[in-house]
Design a protein around this motif. Structure first.
Motif, mmCIF file in Angstrom:
data_model
loop_
_atom_site.group_PDB
_atom_site.id
_atom_site.type_symbol
_atom_site.label_atom_id
_atom_site.label_comp_id
_atom_site.label_asym_id
_atom_site.label_seq_id
_atom_site.Cartn_x
_atom_site.Cartn_y
_atom_site.Cartn_z
ATOM 1 N N ASN A 6 0.834 -1.202 0.000
ATOM 2 C CA ASN A 6 0.000 0.000 0.000
ATOM 3 C C ASN A 6 0.867 1.250 0.000
ATOM 4 O OD1 ASN A 6 -1.480 -2.050 2.263
ATOM 5 N ND2 ASN A 6 -2.694 -1.465 0.483
ATOM 6 N N ILE A 7 0.316 2.328 -0.554
ATOM 7 C CA ILE A 7 1.027 3.604 -0.600
ATOM 8 C C ILE A 7 0.080 4.734 -0.230
ATOM 9 C CG2 ILE A 7 0.589 3.891 -3.078
ATOM 10 C CD1 ILE A 7 3.386 5.238 -3.242
ATOM 11 N N ILE B 170 3.275 1.153 3.002
ATOM 12 C CA ILE B 170 2.719 0.528 4.193
ATOM 13 C C ILE B 170 2.378 -0.938 3.941
ATOM 14 C CG2 ILE B 170 0.884 0.656 5.932
ATOM 15 C CD1 ILE B 170 0.374 3.505 5.071
ATOM 16 N N ASN B 171 2.565 -1.722 4.989
ATOM 17 C CA ASN B 171 1.988 -3.063 5.037
ATOM 18 C C ASN B 171 1.023 -3.060 6.227
ATOM 19 O OD1 ASN B 171 1.456 -5.840 5.643
ATOM 20 N ND2 ASN B 171 3.254 -6.391 4.430
ATOM 21 N N ARG B 172 -0.254 -3.042 5.952
ATOM 22 C CA ARG B 172 -1.237 -2.887 7.019
ATOM 23 C C ARG B 172 -1.354 -4.136 7.894
ATOM 24 N NH1 ARG B 172 -3.836 0.301 2.856
ATOM 25 N NH2 ARG B 172 -3.840 2.488 3.538
ATOM 26 N N THR C 36 1.334 -6.165 8.803
ATOM 27 C CA THR C 36 2.475 -6.210 9.722
ATOM 28 C C THR C 36 2.707 -4.888 10.444
ATOM 29 O OG1 THR C 36 4.032 -5.525 8.004
ATOM 30 C CG2 THR C 36 3.585 -7.885 8.207
ATOM 31 N N GLU C 37 2.106 -3.799 9.925
ATOM 32 C CA GLU C 37 2.312 -2.435 10.416
ATOM 33 C C GLU C 37 3.705 -1.909 10.087
ATOM 34 O OE1 GLU C 37 1.268 -2.279 14.559
ATOM 35 O OE2 GLU C 37 -0.868 -2.497 14.153
ATOM 36 N N ASP C 38 4.424 -2.579 9.194
ATOM 37 C CA ASP C 38 5.699 -2.056 8.711
ATOM 38 C C ASP C 38 5.433 -0.862 7.790
ATOM 39 O OD1 ASP C 38 6.550 -4.301 9.982
ATOM 40 O OD2 ASP C 38 7.724 -5.085 8.309
ATOM 41 N N TYR C 39 6.377 0.084 7.754
ATOM 42 C CA TYR C 39 6.215 1.200 6.819
ATOM 43 C C TYR C 39 7.560 1.843 6.501
ATOM 44 C CZ TYR C 39 6.435 4.329 10.930
ATOM 45 O OH TYR C 39 6.836 4.979 12.080
ATOM 46 N N PHE C 40 7.581 2.493 5.346
ATOM 47 C CA PHE C 40 8.679 3.362 4.919
ATOM 48 C C PHE C 40 8.058 4.738 4.709
ATOM 49 C CE2 PHE C 40 10.594 5.603 1.356
ATOM 50 C CZ PHE C 40 11.939 5.633 1.693
ATOM 51 N N HIS C 41 8.612 5.757 5.381
ATOM 52 C CA HIS C 41 8.011 7.089 5.358
ATOM 53 C C HIS C 41 9.108 8.107 5.048
ATOM 54 C CE1 HIS C 41 5.686 10.442 7.719
ATOM 55 N NE2 HIS C 41 5.502 10.517 6.422
ATOM 56 N N ILE C 42 8.909 8.923 4.029
ATOM 57 C CA ILE C 42 9.892 9.945 3.690
ATOM 58 C C ILE C 42 9.189 11.281 3.505
ATOM 59 C CG2 ILE C 42 9.812 9.441 1.203
ATOM 60 C CD1 ILE C 42 12.885 10.107 1.206
ATOM 61 N N THR C 43 9.821 12.341 4.045
ATOM 62 C CA THR C 43 9.316 13.703 3.934
ATOM 63 C C THR C 43 10.473 14.601 3.509
ATOM 64 O OG1 THR C 43 9.848 14.515 6.164
ATOM 65 C CG2 THR C 43 7.867 13.155 5.932
ATOM 66 N N THR C 44 10.225 15.901 3.485
ATOM 67 C CA THR C 44 11.299 16.848 3.162
ATOM 68 C C THR C 44 12.357 16.909 4.259
ATOM 69 O OG1 THR C 44 9.958 18.630 4.109
ATOM 70 C CG2 THR C 44 9.823 18.300 1.722
#
Length: 219
Positions: free
Chosen positions: A48-49, A60-62, A64-72
């Motif tokens: 998911n994105i 996101i992997n809903r 497992t609750e794993d995620y990759f998050h990138i911002t400025t």
């Protein structure tokens, strides 16, 4: 600090100087993380994105609750652990961080690293012992306690800050206890390194040594 339960999650975070051009590259970064041959991840890992105001992107992997998050300003990764710290940290140091350095930080000019951090999240296996030692200090009838949120931190000097003029780096260990949505008590050790002045290139942040030091606090 010590291992107090079952290791369930590891979260790695890196804060850099604000980089507005990241907003125009979020789609390309998602493609690299999900489809690059060098990536430790794929579309099965993150199916998911999510987009936030065109300035943040989260894979996101809903389940497992794993995620990759990138911002400025930040890159954050959370991965599930099967309570095998040695294997998990080998992957973080040997696969994930080198991929981030080469394919994201170097490629998109993310520089001036201000903070690095790693969080070890453990599910406590002996809740009654925790209640006896901590909660009972404030409440006599611990059976009536439904939710727990508490924490404290410790600030530590860094060798370079003691020996080099103009360097004001420091480390911080933040200890937290919280009740999650399933009613389990989670213990978090958040180990951070603050760089003052910032480190221009991520390769000069000694990330492996930083993670080794964090592991010492966990054990």
């Amino acid at each position: 600090y010590m291992t107090v339960g079952t290791l369930t999650q590891i979260t790695v975070g890196i804060r850099y100087s604000r980089n507005f051009k990241i907003s125009d590259c979020l789609g390309a970064i998602a493609d690299i993380v999900l489809n690059s041959d060098e990536s430790p991840f794929d579309t099965n890992y993150f199916p998911n994105i999510e987009w936030v105001n065109n300035s943040e992107m989260r894979l996101i992997n809903r389940e497992t609750e794993d995620y990759f998050h990138i911002t400025t300003d930040d890159l954050i990764l959370r991965i599930t652990s099967d309570d095998n710290l040695v294997k998990d940290l080998r992957k973080v140091k040997g696969e994930i961080l080198p991929f981030f350095e080469k394919s994201i930080f170097n490629k998109y000019g993310l520089e001036n690293i201000r903070r690095t951090g790693i969080i070890f999240s453990q599910k406590l296996t002996n809740l009654k012992e925790f209640e006896k030692k901590f909660v009972s200090s404030f409440i006599k009838d611990t059976d009536t306690v439904e939710n727990v949120t508490m924490g404290f931190s410790r600030k530590m000097a860094v060798d370079e800050a003691l020996s080099k003029k103009g360097v004001n780096d420091y480390k911080k260990a933040i200890y937290g206890f919280r009740t999650n949505d399933d009613g389990n008590l989670i213990a978090d050790l958040d180990f951070q390194h603050y760089f003052d002045p910032p480190i221009q290139k991520i390769r000069d942040c000694s990330l492996d040594s930083f993670i080794d030091r964090a592991e010492e606090y966990l054990n």
